[in-house]
Design a protein around this motif. Structure first.
Motif, mmCIF file in Angstrom:
data_model
loop_
_atom_site.group_PDB
_atom_site.id
_atom_site.type_symbol
_atom_site.label_atom_id
_atom_site.label_comp_id
_atom_site.label_asym_id
_atom_site.label_seq_id
_atom_site.Cartn_x
_atom_site.Cartn_y
_atom_site.Cartn_z
ATOM 1 N N TYR A 3 0.805 -1.099 0.147
ATOM 2 C CA TYR A 3 -0.077 0.044 0.050
ATOM 3 C C TYR A 3 0.793 1.261 -0.012
ATOM 4 O O TYR A 3 0.140 2.189 -0.157
ATOM 5 N N ASP A 26 2.966 2.900 -1.957
ATOM 6 C CA ASP A 26 2.646 3.574 -3.427
ATOM 7 C C ASP A 26 1.504 3.920 -3.685
ATOM 8 O O ASP A 26 1.187 5.136 -3.881
ATOM 9 N N LYS A 27 0.572 3.456 -3.257
ATOM 10 C CA LYS A 27 -0.810 3.796 -3.487
ATOM 11 C C LYS A 27 -1.331 4.866 -2.609
ATOM 12 O O LYS A 27 -1.819 5.743 -2.984
ATOM 13 N N ILE A 28 -0.778 4.718 -1.329
ATOM 14 C CA ILE A 28 -0.988 5.726 -0.434
ATOM 15 C C ILE A 28 -0.479 7.287 -0.688
ATOM 16 O O ILE A 28 -0.866 8.349 -0.649
ATOM 17 N N HIS A 69 0.452 8.115 -3.918
ATOM 18 C CA HIS A 69 -0.003 8.826 -4.928
ATOM 19 C C HIS A 69 -1.539 9.347 -4.651
ATOM 20 O O HIS A 69 -1.672 10.438 -5.046
ATOM 21 N N LEU A 70 -2.045 8.818 -3.708
ATOM 22 C CA LEU A 70 -3.347 9.490 -3.310
ATOM 23 C C LEU A 70 -2.924 10.735 -2.577
ATOM 24 O O LEU A 70 -3.546 11.721 -2.925
ATOM 25 N N SER A 126 -8.410 -2.501 2.128
ATOM 26 C CA SER A 126 -8.080 -1.130 1.478
ATOM 27 C C SER A 126 -8.971 -0.027 1.948
ATOM 28 O O SER A 126 -8.570 1.199 2.022
ATOM 29 N N TYR A 137 -7.300 3.366 2.988
ATOM 30 C CA TYR A 137 -7.957 4.538 2.338
ATOM 31 C C TYR A 137 -8.196 5.569 3.109
ATOM 32 O O TYR A 137 -7.991 6.865 3.078
ATOM 33 N N ASP A 177 3.029 11.339 -13.507
ATOM 34 C CA ASP A 177 2.708 9.715 -13.257
ATOM 35 C C ASP A 177 2.640 9.351 -14.635
ATOM 36 O O ASP A 177 2.434 9.947 -15.891
ATOM 37 N N GLN A 226 -7.421 7.669 -8.030
ATOM 38 C CA GLN A 226 -7.348 6.249 -7.336
ATOM 39 C C GLN A 226 -8.428 5.256 -8.148
ATOM 40 O O GLN A 226 -8.133 3.952 -7.677
ATOM 41 N N GLU A 227 -9.375 5.619 -8.906
ATOM 42 C CA GLU A 227 -10.127 4.703 -9.507
ATOM 43 C C GLU A 227 -10.972 3.891 -8.818
ATOM 44 O O GLU A 227 -11.479 2.788 -8.851
#
Length: 185
Positions: free
Chosen positions: A24, A26-28, A30-31, A67, A71, A102, A148-149
């Motif tokens: 998580y 990288d996802k966090i 980017h968010l 998730s 999030y 990105d 984040q889709e």
């Protein structure tokens, strides 16, 4: 899988927690970067998110998607930072930082020329400025929805709001962006 890792981490399994971080981080990031438009603040949010996850593993409900839970923590930390900011309209802060672009922004094309590269860069910058100028409540849903889709239901779960409220905010956010971009074009 994440639920299993969270339960193992709750019991003290450091490798399971490290795996969650790996899944998580990288996802966090980017968010947070898309919401805050600041690399250092985004990195801080990632660290704060995982600190909160670690401290609150006992409170994680395994019937909920992991998730959604992580999030929610990351989004709330971003919203807190946005609220604390003094309104500044320095919209080009970090805009010219090429690292900040990105993969989604680099639309592949066979015939890219320096002119099309420049136009693409200008368009990206206008869209980023427009998103950055959104009020926090719209910016949050727009980032979660389009960058984040996440589905409307997932956003509803993350923000703990009814789906109808999320739909309204997405609609108003799009209208706000449309008007902003129309003025620039």
């Amino acid at each position: 899988m994440e639920t299993r890792l969270a339960l193992l981490a709750r019991k003290g399994d450091q490798r399971a927690f490290a795996e969650l971080v790996e899944l998580y981080k990288d996802k966090i990031f980017h968010l947070a970067y898309r919401m805050l438009n600041n690399r250092h603040e985004a990195e801080d949010v990632v660290q704060d998110t995982f600190l909160r996850v670690y401290k609150n593993l006992e409170r994680y409900d395994e019937n909920q998607k992991f998730s959604t839970w992580i999030y929610r923590i990351g989004t709330n930390l971003c919203i807190d930072r946005l609220r604390k900011r003094k309104p500044t309209y320095s919209l080009d802060a970090e805009m010219n930082d090429q690292e900040g672009i990105d993969g989604y922004a680099m639309i592949p094309s066979e015939d890219r020329t320096p002119e099309t590269e420049y136009m693409l860069s200008e368009t990206q910058q206008m869209i980023r400025q427009a998103i950055d100028s959104l009020p926090a409540k719209y910016k949050t849903v727009m980032v979660l929805r389009y960058m984040q889709e996440l589905s409307l239901q997932e956003i509803s779960d993350v923000l703990d709001m009814p789906v109808t409220t999320i739909k309204t905010r997405v609609h108003r956010g799009r209208e706000f962006l449309r008007k902003k971009l129309e003025r620039k074009l």
